[in-house]
Design a protein around this motif. Structure first.
Motif, mmCIF file in Angstrom:
data_model
loop_
_atom_site.group_PDB
_atom_site.id
_atom_site.type_symbol
_atom_site.label_atom_id
_atom_site.label_comp_id
_atom_site.label_asym_id
_atom_site.label_seq_id
_atom_site.Cartn_x
_atom_site.Cartn_y
_atom_site.Cartn_z
ATOM 1 N N GLY B 3 0.812 -1.220 0.000
ATOM 2 C CA GLY B 3 0.000 0.000 0.000
ATOM 3 C C GLY B 3 0.836 1.254 0.000
ATOM 4 N N VAL B 19 2.832 6.651 -1.196
ATOM 5 C CA VAL B 19 1.632 5.847 -0.960
ATOM 6 C C VAL B 19 1.092 5.392 -2.295
ATOM 7 N N ASP B 23 -6.108 2.938 0.590
ATOM 8 C CA ASP B 23 -6.454 2.460 1.924
ATOM 9 C C ASP B 23 -5.384 2.791 2.965
ATOM 10 N N ILE B 24 -4.273 3.326 2.529
ATOM 11 C CA ILE B 24 -3.247 3.727 3.482
ATOM 12 C C ILE B 24 -3.341 5.236 3.682
ATOM 13 N N ALA B 28 -0.624 6.476 8.873
ATOM 14 C CA ALA B 28 0.158 5.242 8.932
ATOM 15 C C ALA B 28 1.632 5.565 9.171
ATOM 16 N N THR B 53 -3.342 -2.813 10.034
ATOM 17 C CA THR B 53 -2.411 -2.455 8.982
ATOM 18 C C THR B 53 -1.100 -3.164 9.287
ATOM 19 N N VAL B 68 4.022 -0.854 3.851
ATOM 20 C CA VAL B 68 2.758 -0.901 4.580
ATOM 21 C C VAL B 68 1.703 -1.519 3.692
ATOM 22 N N THR B 69 0.826 -2.318 4.303
ATOM 23 C CA THR B 69 -0.297 -2.824 3.526
ATOM 24 C C THR B 69 -1.462 -3.123 4.437
ATOM 25 N N LYS B 70 -2.645 -3.063 3.848
ATOM 26 C CA LYS B 70 -3.837 -3.458 4.603
ATOM 27 C C LYS B 70 -4.309 -4.824 4.167
#
Lengths: 939, 436
Positions: B3, B19, B23-24, B28, B53, B68-70
């Protein structure tokens, strides 16, 4: 801090700056590891370290510890530092020890020894360091080790002031942690240090006095009697401060206010005692208070906020003291006037404090009138104040200052304000308005108006209790019933009204709708249509209530029976998804079809007056704000007003008992139990009809309704503070099913709960009783049920016994009760015409079969009530048989397993003599006798 | 489906933030800083879940790189990707440091745009990337060059462009192995494995096809199977074989051929690349052995003796040998004697560090230390962490051997013999520990 020049520790400074310059956590840890290794090698090394070095390393260790790393060495070096003669070294040593040494360390004995040495040292600075350390550690060991040394220091003549000051504070700290450290009693000896402690208030040094007054207040809180002597000392000290000019107490004058902290402490100390008995002391104290009040009037000596803060702090404490002693009308009034000035002050905090103090003043009989003078200002504050917490205080004050003379105005103002009030205080305001309106109502129509207004304006915030209460009052007071009916009728005409309004309207119209039915504008059908127009918008509980209202309408206005039956028949009612609605609709429908007008009249009789008890609203208010609610002054106390309303009086007498009742009140409150008791399915038609009356036996004294239950199937069998036992029974021929409801009214759970039901002795052959066991624990406020199956084998006399045992608060409790099972429960009412009756009557003409008794009336000779009792007894009332319409003739068949026994009864009242003659004929002689005995006591 | 990607400095300040998916949120970035970088307790897990997350991070020097990822992504893929990014950045501007990241932030954003598309990793090969993401000014390209880039990015052989010409056709092959070991004080091997890789640097003209042969057991067995007998032949021929547990190839290797014929054939990218990675656990020849002897004399003294034995051909030389012997936390002084090299007590690391520059095979040397301890009031016993060893040896501890590397270029006129080939073996220590 008198740190000598050139004593700064360079190594420490370098180390700290190194740590601060570290780029990452890892680097910091590396640096610390290195430093620790260095310190370890230094401590371990053969070279003895001098004081300076030790101090430096201990400092570094302390710093590392404060960074969050564990330190497991260096304690010994710190303890060594304690024995140094240099102030800075000693200081660091004490610092390390008070931060790092845990209380159960082995070193504690060494430390205690060092402290002992320092306490006896000649240098006062060292003594002070030791005292600080004791206070910082504050462990039990410390307290025990120094329990004699510190008081000795405190009262010794040789100790200098600074040390005394520290000693007092140190002792206070130890006392707070271990109150037993200063033994009470032992020191009461006048020449002992105890009395000398209080003489510290006379000390020359203001610092000592300030510290000592804190200590003394803590001691006084524990044992006020022992330290009584401090009152006069405190007063004289206070008067010296108050009368001094601000130039007298050089160091202790804060922005032109002489010793404000000490003054506040002394005033607070005095609040632990009643006003002094000695007139001299008392006069002096009053003088002081007056001077403080006078000073408040003087123009401020400085514009600084600190000056006014200090001055006001003393002033408010003085006012608290005045309120606390509550004995000097003159002072109270002056205080009130002073506060009145603050009410319009610019400073929000002052306004808040003024309102708060005034709340207390309003409760005093001397100043109540004076407070009332500020009513306008307070009401104004309510309207214009920006701060919600201040407005809240204003509401509190209005509530507190309310009495009969200004109730109407205040209630009106509060109602006005309610419309714009913050949501956070609305509910509380509603309760307050409801209480005030009830308490000071001279005219109950006014009360009804107020409450209806309340519901109209803030319906969401009106709790159940408020409308329960209005119904209680309307039901109990005949004079307002008509007015109430008219008012609710008008209120209901609003296109949108709150559900609570519908509830009140439904209930009141159901009871007293007939009082306004004469007016064509509120004809029965209009009333009904009005209520029914709200029906579909209401919740299930309200609909259920409205259904009850409709069935009551059937009784009150037979002419609209058709429309009402239509409503009952509607699918949405009779096939409602809600069991309660469905049951009510179908039962009421059946009732309206089957029952004759007489039966209807009996079943749907007007509600009897409720027992008087404390308003449940007040209980809620108390629960909501424990400690903050100020009760309005009791009008009975107010000598200027002769109490008039008997209701109010009774209400007040009831108050003390009602307190314990407060929480469980809901259990037995007006309608509180109505839904729960009715929703037990399987309850017969009769249950519902008398449902309104269920569980209404209130009061706190144990209630035992055994005899009453002989002509009723449902009700409360027994009730005390802990337990309520309700009964619901159903009989069919010779079989019966009884459900007992055990309700725990207390705040504790009842353990080992074990009720035993038995038919004892001879009864066992005549009656079989089968009992289902119940859970052995009833938690607070809960209810459990027990079902009992009963079969009548033969006619009987005795009652089956019910023994209830349980543990309440770990004490065994036992209740010996009787189950309300009598032969008449197995009666089947038999209808017959005159001819059959007389032929049967003659058939049972044997001398054994007839029992006759003549007795005096114990109750008013009300023919309707008697009729109801007889039919409740299970017999069929036969009308038009006896030539004398006053006489009652009844018939029934008693079903037992083995036989059926016909019973006939004739009751002839003699109104002039207040006597009855009862004749019972039954096919079995014992039955007629038993019936006669049972019945006689009820008339 | 990554993300977003953030790069922080050691203080937790954001250096790079990109980004890729909606969704991020911006928060975050702070969540990771607060919960991981500035966490009270050091966060040891490379994956952290904060409010649904997932944060995957690697740390290089003082730089944190976090993905980062959801979504529920393949964590191994994310880490592989993070390492690739770091490699890529290193090939562009050398060491990863705060300063370098700051100086090259435009380049990094450009790279991030190219190698991640909507969170899906794209071509991360630095050789290819360098053809169109350059650090110099953009010089106007000819039509042909542009067409070439297009065909390369979209074409089948994405890792090599056409028309490369060298005067000297040359290639370098490095076999680099990391030897990991955990040994009990009694000399029993508790666990040992070797992680190795073959790095190739090629300077070859045209589109050469290479064939690479190693002494893998399966390959040798199948070869032997073609001949007369099976194992016998191999054993008699005296050539050792290596049992590879698992291996992984560069994308240029034709996997279908490997599967059917067990031959590694490929068209190499130009310049340096990692041809294969492998892992072995059997028959590892451990280059060094550490024999510790620890004796606690009372509560305030401790004696430590460490013997180091080299266990390889005497003609070879081990290098950069460094032995780290942990000391108790309450050490107040250390006396050291060692026969070879230099030894020092490093208080900041709570360890004795013994360094030896060079050591031939089949030799033995030792160090003895006297450690003085300070008495403390805690009763906690010292946990005795293991002794670790670092080294470098000029052979492959797993026994891995390159048998041949043949180059075929049909279009241009050079043969396998004309290519100059260099092969080098390096064995290094991974986590090489002995308990004491």
């Amino acid at each position: 801090m008198p740190a000598a020049r050139g004593d700064g520790m360079r190594g420490l400074a370098v180390f700290i700056s190194d740590i601060r310059n570290c780029k990452s956590k890892e680097a910091e840890i590396k640096r610390i590891n290195k430093e620790l290794a260095n310190i370890r090698s230094k401590f371990k090394g053969d070279k003895t370290l001098d004081g300076y070095q030790k101090k430096k390393y201990v400092c570094k260790l302390l710093f590392i510890f404060l960074l969050g790393h564990d330190i497991d060495f260096g304690h010994m070096e710190a303890v060594n530092l304690l024995s140094s003669n240099k102030y800075t070294e000693k200081q660091i040593g004490y610092l390390f020890i008070s931060v790092l040494v845990n209380t159960n360390s082995d070193l504690i004995r060494l430390i205690i020894q060092s402290i002992k040495n320092d306490l006896t040292a000649r240098n006062p600075v060292h003594v002070n360091l030791a005292l600080q350390c004791i206070a910082n550690i504050g462990s039990r060991e410390m307290a025990e080790a120094f329990s004699t040394d510190i008081p000795r220091l405190l009262v010794s003549g040789e100790t200098i002031d600074v040390v005394k000051q520290s000693a007092a504070l140190c002792l206070l700290r130890l006392f707070r942690i271990h109150p037993d450290i200063i033994p009470s009693g032992e020191w009461t000896n006048p020449d002992h240090s105890n009395s000398r402690i209080i003489h510290l208030l006379n000390d020359q040094h203001m610092g000592v006095v300030t510290a000592a007054s804190s200590l003394i207040e803590a001691l006084v809180k524990r044992s006020p009697d022992e330290y009584k002597g401090c009152v006069s000392l405190a007063v004289s000290r206070l008067s010296r401060i108050v009368t001094s000019s601000y130039t007298d107490l050089q160091d202790y004058t804060y922005y032109f206010v002489p010793a404000p902290w000490l003054s506040v402490k002394l005033l607070r100390l005095l609040q632990n005692y009643p006003p002094p008995d000695d007139p001299g002391v008392r006069g002096r104290l009053n003088e002081c208070l007056e001077t403080i009040l006078n000073k408040a009037q003087e123009p401020p000596k400085s514009k600084k906020v600190q000056h006014s803060n200090a001055k006001n702090a003393v002033l408010f404490e003085a006012i608290s003291l005045i309120i606390h002693s509550d004995s000097e009308p003159n002072l109270l009034v002056r205080a009130c006037n002073q506060l009145g000035q603050f009410l319009t002050h610019r400073e929000t905090n002052l306004r808040y404090l003024a309102l708060e103090s005034m709340c207390l003043l309003a409760t005093s009989e001397f100043s109540h009138e004076a407070v009332k003078k500020h009513q306008e200002t307070v009401i104004n504050a309510l309207k214009t104040e920006r701060d919600v917490s201040v407005r809240q205080r204003a509401v509190d004050l209005l509530y507190a200052m309310c009495d009969r003379s200004n109730a109407e105005e205040i209630v009106q103002e509060m109602l006005n304000y309610l419309e714009t009030a913050d949501y956070s205080i609305r509910e509380e305001m509603v309760l307050k308005v409801a209480i005030l309106a009830e308490k000071y109502a001279t005219d109950y129509s006014w009360y009804v108006d107020v409450i209806l207004n309340l519901i109209r304006m803030a319906g969401d915030h009106v709790s159940e209790e408020v409308w329960y209460r209005v119904i209680q009052i309307v039901v109990n007071r005949e004079d307002v019933q008509g007015y109430a009916a008219k008012t609710v009728f008008e209120a209901l005409q609003a296109p949108a009204c709150h559900e609570n309004m519908v509830k009140v309207g439904g209930y009141i119209l159901g009871e007293f709708g007939n009082l306004i039915a004469g007016d064509p504008r509120s004809a029965p059908i209009v009333q009904f249509n009005l209520l029914h127009s709200k029906y579909h918008l209401c919740s299930v509980a309200t609909r259920a209530l409205l259904l009850s209202t409709y069935i009551k309408f059937v009784n009150l206005f037979p002419e609209i029976k058709g429309q009402i039956q239509e409503v009952f028949k509607q699918d949405s009612n009779i096939r409602s998804s809600d069991a309660e609605l469905q049951q009510r609709a179908s039962e009421y429908l059946k009732l309206s079809i089957v029952a004759s007008t007489d039966v209807l009249a009996t079943v749907l009789e007007e509600m009897p007056p409720f027992p008087e008890r404390e308003s449940s609203i007040l209980a809620i208010l108390k629960k909501k704000k424990p400690g903050r609610t100020v009760e309005p002054i009791d009008p009975n106390k107010d000598t200027s007003q002769a109490s008039t309303s008997s209701t109010t009086e009774r209400h007040h007498h009831a108050e003390p008992t009602a307190h314990q009742n407060g929480q469980t009140d809901l259990l037995v409150d007006v309608l509180g139990d109505m839904y729960s008791s009715q929703s037990q399915s399987g309850a017969g038609l009769m249950n519902n009809a008398v449902g309104h009356q269920n569980n209404l036996g209130g009061g706190t004294a144990p209630v035992d309704n055994l005899s009453k239950l002989s002509w009723k199937n449902n009700g409360i069998l027994y009730e005390n503070d802990i337990l309520q036992i309700g009964v619901k029974a159903e009989y069919r021929l010779n079989l019966g099913r009884m459900t007992l409801f055990y309700g725990n009214k207390s705040d504790f759970s009842l353990n080992g709960f074990n009720p035993t039901v038995a038919a004892l002795g001879d009864l066992a052959t005549r009656l079989t009783v089968q009992v289902k066991p119940v859970e052995s624990t009833i938690v607070a406020g809960a209810q459990v049920q027990q079902t009992i199956n009963i079969e009548c084998l033969e006619d009987f006399k005795e009652y089956p016994s019910l023994v209830v045992t349980f543990l309440y608060n770990n004490t065994q409790q036992k209740l010996n009760l009787k189950l309300p099972v009598t032969i008449n429960k197995f009666f089947e009412a038999t209808d017959m015409n005159g001819e059959t009756f007389f032929s049967r009557w003659k058939n049972l003409g044997g001398p054994q079969q007839e029992t006759q008794s003549i007795f005096k009336a114990a109750h008013p000779m009300d023919s309707n009530a008697n009729g109801a009792k007889l039919s409740g007894f299970g017999m069929q009332l036969l009308k038009g048989i006896d030539p004398n319409p006053d006489n009652f003739v009844c018939a029934a068949i008693l079903h037992t397993r083995n036989q059926q026994i016909g019973c006939l009864l004739r009751l002839e009242p003699n109104r002039q003599a207040g006597m009855y003659r009862m004749t019972v004929r039954a096919s079995k002689d014992t039955v007629s006798k038993q019936m006669c005995d049972l019945l006689a006591e009820h008339f | 489906m990554i993300g977003g990607l953030f790069i922080y400095n050691h203080k937790g300040e954001v250096l790079i933030s990109r980004v890729y998916r909606d969704d991020i949120g911006r928060n975050a970035v702070d969540a990771f800083r607060v919960n991981v970088i500035h966490a009270r307790q050091q966060v040891r897990s490379p994956v952290t879940n904060i409010a649904r997350t997932s944060f995957f991070h690697v740390k290089r020097a003082n730089i944190w790189v976090a993905a980062v990822t959801k979504q529920n992504v393949n964590a191994a893929m994310v880490f592989e990707f993070l390492l690739k990014i770091i490699d890529c950045m290193q090939s562009y501007f050398g060491k990863i440091s705060e300063e370098n990241v700051k100086n090259n932030f435009v380049l990094i954003y450009e790279l991030l745009d190219e190698i991640l598309d909507f969170g899906y990793p794209q071509n991360t090969d630095s050789g290819v990337l360098k053809t169109f993401i350059t650090q110099q000014g953009v010089k106007s390209q000819t039509k042909e060059e542009q067409a070439q880039i297009t065909s390369q990015v979209t074409g089948q052989i994405g890792w090599r462009r056409e028309g490369i010409k060298y005067r000297r056709n040359e290639l370098f092959l490095d076999v680099l192995e990391f030897c990991n070991l955990l040994m009990s004080p009694q000399g029993q091997v508790l666990s040992a494995h070797v992680a190795g890789k073959v790095v190739m640097k090629s300077f070859l003209s045209g589109m050469p096809e290479c064939k690479f042969g190693i002494n893998d057991k399966i390959v040798m067995d199948s070869k032997a199977g073609k001949g007369l007998n099976t194992d016998e032949q191999v054993r008699t021929s005296g050539k050792p074989v290596v049992v590879i547990d698992d291996c992984q190839f560069h994308q240029c290797v034709k996997l279908s051929k490997f599967e059917t014929e067990h031959s590694i054939s490929f068209i190499p990218p130009d310049g340096e690349f990692e041809l294969m990675k492998y892992r072995t656990t059997k028959d590892i020849s451990l280059p060094f052995r550490v024999i510790p002897l620890v004796r606690e004399v009372g509560r305030t003294r401790m004696e430590v003796k460490v013997v180091l034995k080299s266990n390889f051909k005497p003609s070879l030389l081990g290098q950069k040998i460094e032995c780290k012997i942990p000391t108790p936390l309450n050490t107040s002084g250390v006396q050291l004697i060692c026969m070879k090299g230099k030894a020092k007590y490093k208080a900041s690391e709570n360890a004795i560090v013994w360094k030896i520059k060079r050591m031939a095979g089949m030799k033995e040397t030792q160090l003895s230390a006297e450690i003085e301890l300070l008495e403390t009031d805690t009763k906690k016993k010292w946990t005795r962490p293991p002794i670790s060893l670092n080294f470098e040896v000029p052979f492959a501890p797993s026994g891995f051997k390159v048998r041949y590397l043949k180059v075929f270029e049909s279009k241009l006129n050079y043969s396998d013999h004309e290519v100059i080939k260099w092969v080098r073996y390096i064995g290094r220590s991974g986590l090489y520990e002995t308990r004491c």
